[in-house]
Design a protein around this motif. Structure first.
Motif, PDB file in Angstrom:
ATOM      1  N   ALA A 503       0.843  -1.205   0.000  1.00 39.07           N
ATOM      2  CA  ALA A 503       0.000   0.000   0.000  1.00 39.07           C
ATOM      3  C   ALA A 503       0.871   1.244   0.000  1.00 39.07           C
ATOM      4  CB  ALA A 503      -0.924  -0.016   1.209  1.00 39.07           C
ATOM      5  N   GLY A 504       1.970   1.193   0.769  1.00 42.22           N
ATOM      6  CA  GLY A 504       2.844   2.357   0.816  1.00 42.22           C
ATOM      7  C   GLY A 504       3.501   2.633  -0.518  1.00 42.22           C
ATOM      8  N   ILE A 505       3.962   1.593  -1.170  1.00 42.15           N
ATOM      9  CA  ILE A 505       4.619   1.796  -2.467  1.00 42.15           C
ATOM     10  C   ILE A 505       3.597   2.260  -3.505  1.00 42.15           C
ATOM     11  CG2 ILE A 505       5.900   0.660  -4.288  1.00 42.15           C
ATOM     12  CD1 ILE A 505       7.668   0.930  -2.041  1.00 42.15           C
ATOM     13  N   GLU A 506       2.402   1.743  -3.390  1.00 38.41           N
ATOM     14  CA  GLU A 506       1.373   2.230  -4.306  1.00 38.41           C
ATOM     15  C   GLU A 506       1.134   3.715  -4.104  1.00 38.41           C
ATOM     16  OE1 GLU A 506      -1.935  -0.254  -3.487  1.00 38.41           O
ATOM     17  OE2 GLU A 506      -1.515  -1.607  -5.144  1.00 38.41           O
ATOM     18  N   ASP A 507       1.173   4.134  -2.845  1.00 39.27           N
ATOM     19  CA  ASP A 507       1.007   5.563  -2.596  1.00 39.27           C
ATOM     20  C   ASP A 507       2.169   6.351  -3.163  1.00 39.27           C
ATOM     21  OD1 ASP A 507      -0.364   4.841   0.638  1.00 39.27           O
ATOM     22  OD2 ASP A 507      -1.375   5.321  -1.248  1.00 39.27           O
ATOM     23  N   VAL A 508       3.362   5.778  -3.097  1.00 35.87           N
ATOM     24  CA  VAL A 508       4.493   6.499  -3.672  1.00 35.87           C
ATOM     25  C   VAL A 508       4.314   6.632  -5.182  1.00 35.87           C
ATOM     26  CG1 VAL A 508       6.962   6.383  -4.114  1.00 35.87           C
ATOM     27  CG2 VAL A 508       6.095   5.820  -1.872  1.00 35.87           C
ATOM     28  N   CYS A 509       3.810   5.561  -5.792  1.00 32.89           N
ATOM     29  CA  CYS A 509       3.631   5.618  -7.243  1.00 32.89           C
ATOM     30  C   CYS A 509       2.519   6.571  -7.623  1.00 32.89           C
ATOM     31  CB  CYS A 509       3.266   4.243  -7.791  1.00 32.89           C
ATOM     32  SG  CYS A 509       4.614   3.102  -7.763  1.00 32.89           S
ATOM     33  N   GLY A 510       1.551   6.716  -6.766  1.00 32.33           N
ATOM     34  CA  GLY A 510       0.503   7.670  -7.048  1.00 32.33           C
ATOM     35  C   GLY A 510      -0.522   7.145  -8.028  1.00 32.33           C
ATOM     36  N   TRP A 512      -2.417   7.097 -11.606  1.00 33.08           N
ATOM     37  CA  TRP A 512      -1.790   7.251 -12.906  1.00 33.08           C
ATOM     38  C   TRP A 512      -2.667   7.586 -14.080  1.00 33.08           C
ATOM     39  CZ3 TRP A 512       2.624   3.298 -13.697  1.00 33.08           C
ATOM     40  CH2 TRP A 512       3.729   3.782 -13.031  1.00 33.08           C
TER      41      TRP A 512
END
Lengths: 795, 189
Positions: A503-510, A512
């Motif tokens: 979930a955190g990495i998805e938030d970093v990716c934003g 799209w």
């Protein structure tokens, strides 16, 4: 399903039923008696009173007629609420079947009672009441709680699917049924094409949101969720528009008079009605957002404004024969963003809860009425029609799903898999909408209305019960989750960690998709719309507004219930711990597993999980608060101990640069010179004992310091097991000294809140000093500071 | 283009299809508020959703390996490359002499391991496990409960009895789990 559910609420329910029975008996007697005197006059009560003037004044009298309608309606609603309480008490039930099942059962029960006592049910449902009072709250709630960003990201697919899907379903079912009706053996030849089309349009109104709660835990992916939501939202509107157009057609003289011109006119009307409704809604949304900008001083009327304007948009659209449903939906979507920023926190909560309440009351009434009409004499059972209706509903839904998604998948970046399409197909559960439209068919135009009503009821019962109950297992099966396997504690911990990580990495990716269009809209929004529609001096950061919501009262409560006090933080316990392997019994392991499953933080879900019948924001808000508080503490600890990065790099002068204000920050905040001594970094050393949270009563600072120092002393010992290579200056005096300096630091947490609650002057200097220190060191986000300065500026 | 301007590389990031790389670049630029050309901790901390993630700080730390204070675009991509979905046809044709792709199961597990093992000694000590547990659990759980859960966790995974979980033991305890699916983000494909 029956027994455990009935048991919890049975005492009250039987009591209520008894009361209802008694009243209905009494009223049927009264009905017979008053029938002979005054017939349904509003002042029948007074007439009766005046005719008794020559008799003695009765001490006790029963007058049921006067209150009959509101009385019974209230009883119905109460009954449904009690049933819901019972439903949720047995906590496995909501995951098994949708709540509509429950409402239908309650409705059938009430219907049985009314039928059994031969009582005339109150005229709750007729066309004007439904369309003017019962329907708008339901639609408003759907529009308001819709997550806007995913909706607009998927809007192409949603419009394509909801719009065309409804049309295909309606015409498909109508035409196939018409063909069936032509077969003389079924005795349906008098049902002409228009009537069949109308029936098709009303039976294709699905309510898939009702089943969302059932497979909520299955982590349905976001686009799928939005499809279901969007379909539910637009479907009602489209069915009603179609229904009205077809009724208008039916009212025209004869079927053969309808020419292609009329059909084209019908299509044009469809489009105008839809677009016009949306247009009206947007205008009203903007007006209400604008007005809420000025309601700071009378926040009690804010919910009123929101509701009245939405309702007004509905009525205004209906005046012009435009689609009120789409208008109210568009109004809710438009105004939500700005209203939520403008209104006070309590108004915001009020609006949410009141909306839920209104919509659930409406829906309850409709379902109960459905139950009432189920058990009655006005049915016409025609095997062929009903069976074929069921069959065609499923077939046409399947056709529309697979065909339309096949086409839209060509244009999507992330196509829907077959599994997703199966879920969408199976979630075609009908609801209150179809029944209402069927019930309101004008008898004059539809001589076989009873058959239509019966068929609608059968479809609703079938889809809600059978599909509603089996969709949960189906989704879980499709998901192929290994939920049955007992996982070791290790696995459980690691799985949850990985979920959080993902979930955190998805938030970093934003996010799209379509960012260009969205960016343009956001720029327009920021430059023009926000200036007009929102109040000034709004803290822009969501973290700050979250802190605002962390009210002083709650914080005190948290401490009083002993949740966050860490004086029980047994540090010596830790130091003495022997690394002996203790053989744990299975019960211990079980209890540990339970502790873990119940207490681990939930992974943040990217879409707001929407439950039609309930608002459940509390857990995630509490969780977010805890995490933020803990984070603040760890940052504070890391600063205080002079830690650098945990990978052993000694704190160098390089890091001091980060203590100065972030680049280009316009507001110079008074910085305490002592701050520069702390060579910290903002890496959170969460290794440190982090759960330490001292409430600061608004009394003298001295008390705070003493409170602060004592636990600080325990820290050096607690810090020892950390094996890090940083130069450790762990002299107790320094820590105590740091503690003293630290004393004021946690205060800003409350002072930020204090400013909201009491604009006392005495806290101003401390707030600004503490605030500056806080902001200089903690710096969780740049927005913090930008928003912090308006807070300070406002003083 | 971006790949040439890096100094602290171990292996080149995976070749990503054009569109997702471009989008990642736009995201990088959007996060980089002052157009510095690199990201610092502050930039990542501004992602609001990370602030309420229990592991937020650790996730941010993982972008700054070896104590760096900045991450440039290749570094950014390198971390995110761990989360690419595993293509089945990749594994068949892989040249064994080339380094393992970043999104292999082993590398994904190594990434997770590094979230636990902060002092980089190759083992998750009991204390480190306790820290992670504390981060992930609500405040109602008492210290004793946490400690006993930690003990149990380490005990389950520890095979050589040294009271810590090495990387091999860690992978072994997770061998039944579908790591590739859990640690894959669809949009990075």
């Amino acid at each position: 399903m029956g027994f455990p559910m009935l048991v919890p609420f049975s005492p009250w329910c039987w009591l209520l039923l008894l009361v209802v029975l008694k009243c209905s008996e009494a009223s049927s007697d009264l009905n017979k008696s008053t029938n002979s005197t005054a017939q349904h006059e509003p002042n029948v009560r007074f007439a009766a009173a005046s005719s008794e003037a020559d008799e003695k004044i009765s001490v006790f009298a029963l007058d049921y007629d006067y209150v009959q309608i509101p009385y019974e309606v209230t009883l119905w609603i109460l009954l449904a609420s009690l049933a819901k309480i019972g439903f949720h008490l047995y906590h496995r039930l909501p995951g098994l079947m949708p709540e509509s099942c429950l409402l239908i059962i309650v409705g059938a029960l009430v219907g049985a009672i009314i039928f059994g006592t031969d009582h005339k049910s109150p005229p709750v449902m007729d066309s004007s009441i439904y369309f003017l009072y019962l329907l708008p709250p339901i639609v408003l709630e759907g529009g308001y709680f819709m997550p806007t960003r995913p909706f607009f990201e998927n809007i192409g697919s949603i419009l394509w699917w909801a719009g065309l899907g409804a049309l295909i379903n309606a015409f498909g079912i109508g035409l196939s049924l018409y063909l069936i009706c032509q077969i003389k053996a079924f005795g349906l030849t008098d049902v002409n094409l228009l009537q069949n089309l109308l029936f098709g349009s009303l039976i294709s109104a699905v309510d898939p949101v009702a089943v969302l709660a059932v497979f909520e835990e299955a982590r349905v992916n976001e686009p799928l969720y939005m499809m279901i939501f969007g379909e539910a939202l637009l479907n009602d509107g489209i069915s009603v528009v179609l229904y009205n157009i077809l009724i208008a057609f039916t009212k025209m003289h004869k079927f053969e008079d309808i020419e292609p011109v009329d059909i084209l006119a019908g299509c044009a009307r469809f489009i105008i009605v839809g677009v016009g409704g949306v247009f009206f809604g947007i205008i009203f949304g903007f007006i209400s957002a604008f007005i809420t900008r000025f309601t700071q001083n009378i926040s009690a009327i804010e919910p009123l404004i929101v509701f009245m304007f939405s309702y007004l948009s509905y009525l205004a659209a209906e005046t012009l024969y435009l689609s009120g449903i789409l208008a109210i939906t568009a109004c809710a979507v438009t105004m939500k963003k700005y209203v939520e920023e403008n209104v006070s926190q309590t108004s915001y909560t009020t609006i949410k809860y009141f909306m839920k309440m209104l919509s659930s009351v409406s829906e309850t009434l409709i379902f109960i009425f459905m139950g009432v009409s189920t058990i009655g004499k006005n049915h016409e059972w025609n095997w062929a029609f009903i069976c074929f209706t069921l069959v065609f509903c499923q077939i046409w839904r399947a056709i529309s799903v697979f065909a339309l998604f096949y086409v839209s998948n060509q244009f999507r970046t992330f196509p829907f898999s077959i599994k997703d399409q199966c879920i969408i197909f199976y979630s075609g559960v009908r609801g209150a909408g179809s029944f209402s439209l069927a019930f309101l068919l004008p008898l004059s135009l539809f001589p076989r209305k009873k058959m239509f009503v019966t068929a609608t009821l059968v479809v609703i019962y079938f889809t809600v019960f059978i599909q509603g109950i089996t969709i949960g297992p189906l989704v879980r099966y499709l998901d192929v989750r290994k939920t049955n396997k007992k996982e070791s504690i290790n696995e459980e911990l690691h799985i949850r960690l990985m979920d959080h990580l993902k979930a955190g990495i998805e938030d970093v990716c934003g996010q799209w998709s379509h960012y260009q269009v969205r960016d343009k809209f956001k720029k327009f929004d920021h430059r023009y719309l926000r200036k007009i529609l929102t109040r000034k001096n709004q803290p822009k950061s969501s973290i700050v507004s979250l802190y605002k919501k962390l009210e002083m009262k709650q914080a005190i409560e948290m401490v009083e219930t002993g949740i966050l006090s860490s004086t029980a933080f047994s540090v010596p316990h830790q130091a003495q711990r022997i690394h002996g392997t203790k053989r744990l019994s299975p019960e211990d392991v079980e209890s540990m597993r339970d502790i873990l499953t119940h207490n681990m933080y939930q992974v943040r879900q990217r879409t707001l999980s929407y439950n039609k019948y309930n608002l459940k924001p509390q857990t995630s808000e509490k969780q977010a608060k805890e995490i933020l508080i803990r984070r603040q503490n760890t940052l504070r600890e890391s600063m205080r101990k002079g830690h650098s990065l945990p990978w052993g790099k000694p704190a160098g002068t390089k890091n001091i640069r980060y203590l100065s204000f972030p680049y280009g920050h316009p507001q110079p905040i008074r910085r305490d010179p002592k701050v520069a001594d702390f060579t910290g970094d903002d890496s959170s050393d969460s290794e440190l004992p982090s759960i330490m949270f001292k409430p600061y009563p608004r009394t003298g600072t001295l008390k705070k310091e003493t409170q602060e120092i004592i636990p600080m002393k325990s820290f050096p010992r607690g810090g020892k097991p950390c094996h890090f290579g940083y130069p450790r200056n762990t002299s107790q005096e320094e820590h105590v000294g740091a503690g003293r300096r630290e004393a004021l630091r946690p205060k800003p947490l409350f002072h930020a809140v204090d400013e909201e609650f009491e604009s006392g002057e005495e806290s101003e200097e401390e707030a600004s000093a503490g605030g500056s220190r806080w902001s200089a060191e903690h710096r969780p986000s740049k927005q913090y500071h930008r928003s912090h300065s308006p807070l300070l500026q406002r003083k | 283009m971006w790949l040439s301007s890096k100094k602290q590389t171990k292996k080149p990031p995976n070749v990503q299809p054009e569109t997702s790389l471009l989008r990642l670049y736009h995201r990088f630029r959007a996060l980089d508020r002052n157009k510095k050309g690199y990201l610092s901790r502050v930039d990542l901390q501004q992602i609001g959703a990370l602030a309420v993630n229990p592991l937020g700080e650790r996730i941010i730390d993982s972008f700054f390996p070896d104590g760096n204070l900045r991450v440039d675009f290749p570094g950014f991509v390198r971390v995110l490359a761990h989360f690419r979905p595993v293509d089945d046809d990749d594994s068949g044709m892989r040249d064994p002499k080339q380094p393992e792709p970043l999104n292999s199961r082993m590398n994904k597990l190594r990434f997770v391991f590094q979230l636990y093992d902060l002092d980089r000694d190759g083992k998750i000590s009991r204390h480190e496990m306790l820290q992670v547990l504390r981060l992930m659990v609500g405040v109602q759980v008492t210290e004793e409960q946490l400690e006993s859960i930690t003990d149990r966790t380490v005990q389950e995974a520890d095979e050589d009895g040294d009271g810590a979980v090495s990387f091999l033991e860690f992978t072994k305890s997770l061998e039944k789990m579908d790591i590739e699916q859990k640690m894959s983000i669809r949009i990075l494909k």
